[in-house]
Design a protein around this motif. Structure first.
Motif, mmCIF file in Angstrom:
data_model
loop_
_atom_site.group_PDB
_atom_site.id
_atom_site.type_symbol
_atom_site.label_atom_id
_atom_site.label_comp_id
_atom_site.label_asym_id
_atom_site.label_seq_id
_atom_site.Cartn_x
_atom_site.Cartn_y
_atom_site.Cartn_z
ATOM 1 N N MET A 69 -3.976 -5.716 24.595
ATOM 2 C CA MET A 69 -4.397 -5.631 23.195
ATOM 3 C C MET A 69 -3.365 -6.320 22.315
ATOM 4 N N ALA A 70 -3.823 -7.283 21.538
ATOM 5 C CA ALA A 70 -2.905 -8.023 20.668
ATOM 6 C C ALA A 70 -2.439 -7.146 19.523
ATOM 7 N N GLN A 71 -1.165 -7.300 19.171
ATOM 8 C CA GLN A 71 -0.603 -6.478 18.112
ATOM 9 C C GLN A 71 -1.159 -6.860 16.742
ATOM 10 N N ASN A 72 -1.741 -8.065 16.620
ATOM 11 C CA ASN A 72 -2.251 -8.493 15.327
ATOM 12 C C ASN A 72 -3.709 -8.116 15.106
ATOM 13 N N GLU A 73 -4.288 -7.305 16.003
ATOM 14 C CA GLU A 73 -5.639 -6.800 15.787
ATOM 15 C C GLU A 73 -5.649 -5.874 14.582
ATOM 16 N N THR A 74 -6.818 -5.768 13.943
ATOM 17 C CA THR A 74 -6.960 -4.880 12.795
ATOM 18 C C THR A 74 -6.696 -3.432 13.197
ATOM 19 N N VAL A 75 -5.933 -2.740 12.352
ATOM 20 C CA VAL A 75 -5.598 -1.347 12.624
ATOM 21 C C VAL A 75 -6.089 -0.481 11.467
ATOM 22 N N LYS A 76 -6.806 0.582 11.814
ATOM 23 C CA LYS A 76 -7.257 1.555 10.829
ATOM 24 C C LYS A 76 -6.964 2.950 11.353
ATOM 25 N N LEU A 77 -6.763 3.871 10.436
ATOM 26 C CA LEU A 77 -6.547 5.269 10.818
ATOM 27 C C LEU A 77 -7.488 6.152 10.025
ATOM 28 N N ILE A 78 -8.326 6.892 10.739
ATOM 29 C CA ILE A 78 -9.175 7.903 10.106
ATOM 30 C C ILE A 78 -8.406 9.216 10.126
ATOM 31 N N GLY A 79 -8.159 9.767 8.960
ATOM 32 C CA GLY A 79 -7.383 11.001 8.883
ATOM 33 C C GLY A 79 -7.815 11.862 7.730
ATOM 34 N N SER A 80 -7.051 12.888 7.471
ATOM 35 C CA SER A 80 -7.293 13.766 6.327
ATOM 36 C C SER A 80 -5.946 14.182 5.766
ATOM 37 N N TRP A 81 -5.796 14.124 4.458
ATOM 38 C CA TRP A 81 -4.489 14.378 3.843
ATOM 39 C C TRP A 81 -3.956 15.767 4.171
ATOM 40 N N SER A 82 -4.850 16.719 4.381
ATOM 41 C CA SER A 82 -4.429 18.105 4.629
ATOM 42 C C SER A 82 -4.209 18.404 6.103
ATOM 43 N N SER A 83 -4.514 17.465 6.975
ATOM 44 C CA SER A 83 -4.443 17.712 8.410
ATOM 45 C C SER A 83 -3.031 17.482 8.944
ATOM 46 N N PRO A 84 -2.406 18.507 9.527
ATOM 47 C CA PRO A 84 -1.077 18.306 10.105
ATOM 48 C C PRO A 84 -1.110 17.369 11.304
ATOM 49 N N TYR A 85 -2.281 17.235 11.926
ATOM 50 C CA TYR A 85 -2.407 16.329 13.067
ATOM 51 C C TYR A 85 -2.462 14.876 12.598
ATOM 52 N N SER A 86 -3.095 14.634 11.461
ATOM 53 C CA SER A 86 -3.102 13.283 10.898
ATOM 54 C C SER A 86 -1.695 12.842 10.523
ATOM 55 N N LEU A 87 -0.884 13.800 10.066
ATOM 56 C CA LEU A 87 0.498 13.487 9.710
ATOM 57 C C LEU A 87 1.231 12.882 10.900
ATOM 58 N N ARG A 88 0.999 13.417 12.077
ATOM 59 C CA ARG A 88 1.651 12.886 13.272
ATOM 60 C C ARG A 88 1.394 11.378 13.410
ATOM 61 N N ALA A 89 0.142 10.990 13.282
ATOM 62 C CA ALA A 89 -0.216 9.581 13.456
ATOM 63 C C ALA A 89 0.404 8.710 12.374
#
Length: 227
Positions: free
Chosen positions: A1-21
């Motif tokens: 996987m090329a490092q220049n591929e598009t990167v997106k993160l689906i998260g939630s501001w209140s989620s402590p698990y999203s904070l990890r990512a």
């Protein structure tokens, strides 16, 4: 996987698990588009359901055409897909295995204790659950003292995998303390964790993404309809 591929993160501001990512991506200086699910417990976007059809939870990392789910899995993926320094997982094989073990302990045992405190129905149940959570935190205190080797983080001088894993406990514990009036992180029992939490919250890779205690408590009160 090329490092220049598009990167997106689906998260939630209140989620402590999203904070990890988000912390992992920041540490690796990865540029990405953040897609917030503001009320993921009530309403989930079509993209989230498509990207994580099994668990239907955040966070989900989208790297090109790939979907990577589960927060600890995302952190490990980020460390391997962008192998530049700083390393998130330790370079030593035993230290990596140990970090993964304790991260799993946090998700399996510590969060089970948190859920038990929240779900306790009577005083006896609350006392038993609180005791179990305190026991978990005492074990994490001992782990911190050994892993940090007298330095500021579980990972030593810098934030590492176990720091990121443990960070997910900070918000839920703050909420429990606010609701119950019981202090679970205490100077006499968890002095290392208290100082670690202050350093972690203030870190440049964390501060932009971690809600304040007041914000987390306000969100929890709204969620559980508590005045």
């Amino acid at each position: 996987m090329a490092q220049n591929e598009t990167v997106k993160l689906i998260g939630s501001w209140s989620s402590p698990y999203s904070l990890r990512a988000r912390v992992a991506l920041h540490l690796k200086s990865v540029k990405y588009e953040y897609l917030d699910e503001p009320d993921v417990l009530k309403e989930k976007s079509e993209l989230l359901l498509k990207s994580n059809p099994i668990h239907k939870k955040v966070p989900v990392l989208l790297h090109g055409d790939l979907s990577i789910c589960e927060s600890l899995n995302v952190v490990q993926y980020v460390d391997e897909a962008w192998p530049s320094v700083p390393l998130i997982l330790p370079s030593d094989a035993y230290d990596r295995a140990s970090a993964r073990f304790w991260a799993q302990y946090i998700d399996d045992k510590c969060f089970a204790a948190v859920d038990a405190v929240v779900g306790a129905k009577d005083d006896e149940g609350k006392m038993a659950a609180a005791g179990k959570l305190m026991e978990c935190l005492a074990i994490l205190e001992e782990t911190f003292q050994k892993s940090s080797k007298g330095l500021g983080f579980f990972g030593g001088e810098t934030i590492g995998y176990l720091d990121i894993a443990c960070s997910a406990l900070l918000g839920p514990i703050s909420v429990i303390e606010a609701f119950s009036g019981v202090k679970f992180l205490r100077q006499e029992t968890t002095p290392g964790l208290i100082q670690w939490a202050e350093r972690f919250r203030a870190h440049e890779a964390v501060k932009p993404y971690m809600p304040t205690v007041e914000e987390v408590v306000a969100f929890a009160k709204q969620k559980f309809n508590v005045q």
